[in-house]
Design a protein around this motif. Structure first.
Motif, short mmCIF file in Angstrom:
data_model
loop_
_atom_site.label_atom_id
_atom_site.label_comp_id
_atom_site.label_asym_id
_atom_site.label_seq_id
_atom_site.Cartn_x
_atom_site.Cartn_y
_atom_site.Cartn_z
N VAL A 146 39.65 35.14 41.94
CA VAL A 146 39.89 33.91 41.18
C VAL A 146 40.73 34.29 39.97
CG1 VAL A 146 38.83 32.06 39.83
CG2 VAL A 146 37.69 32.91 41.89
N LEU A 147 41.88 33.65 39.82
CA LEU A 147 42.72 33.90 38.66
C LEU A 147 42.36 32.89 37.58
CD1 LEU A 147 46.20 34.47 40.32
CD2 LEU A 147 44.54 36.18 39.56
N ASP A 148 41.93 33.39 36.45
CA ASP A 148 41.62 32.54 35.31
C ASP A 148 42.85 32.53 34.41
OD1 ASP A 148 40.50 31.09 33.27
OD2 ASP A 148 39.10 32.64 32.66
N ASP B 74 45.21 41.87 47.97
CA ASP B 74 45.12 42.32 49.35
C ASP B 74 43.92 43.25 49.55
OD1 ASP B 74 47.33 40.86 50.12
OD2 ASP B 74 48.71 42.57 50.04
N ARG B 75 43.74 44.20 48.62
CA ARG B 75 42.62 45.15 48.75
C ARG B 75 41.28 44.43 48.60
NH1 ARG B 75 40.19 48.64 51.41
NH2 ARG B 75 39.00 50.17 50.23
N ALA B 76 41.20 43.52 47.66
CA ALA B 76 39.96 42.76 47.49
C ALA B 76 39.63 41.99 48.77
CB ALA B 76 40.08 41.80 46.30
N HIS B 77 40.63 41.37 49.38
CA HIS B 77 40.41 40.62 50.62
C HIS B 77 39.99 41.55 51.75
CE1 HIS B 77 43.00 36.95 49.23
NE2 HIS B 77 41.86 37.06 48.58
N GLU B 78 40.57 42.74 51.81
CA GLU B 78 40.16 43.72 52.82
C GLU B 78 38.68 44.05 52.68
OE1 GLU B 78 42.64 47.13 52.32
OE2 GLU B 78 44.46 46.08 52.98
N LEU B 79 38.19 44.06 51.46
CA LEU B 79 36.78 44.37 51.19
C LEU B 79 35.88 43.15 51.28
CD1 LEU B 79 37.35 46.77 48.16
CD2 LEU B 79 36.69 47.42 50.49
#
Length: 64
Positions: A31-33, A21-26
């Motif tokens: 990507v989940l490896d 969520d925080r990454a999307h806000e930024l």
């Protein structure tokens, strides 16, 4: 233990949700490896399901 669960020492599922969520806000994508076939000595149940391994090569991950 669930093979598909988020590793608890990393904060578990709720921490992963907060991170995404925080990454999307930024404006960042996440990507989940995920590597599902990395099993160590404990939890190595693959031989139960078929003869996938031989004794030809030894690894630190467990017999067979």
């Amino acid at each position: 233990m669930s093979l598909w669960a988020v590793h608890e020492p990393y904060g578990g599922p709720e921490a992963l949700k907060r991170f995404v969520d925080r990454a999307h806000e930024l404006g960042l994508g996440v990507v989940l490896d995920v590597v599902h076939n990395h099993l160590g000595p404990s939890g190595n149940y693959l031989p139960v399901f078929g003869p996938y391994f031989t004794d030809t090569h030894q690894t630190p991950w467990a017999p067979r």
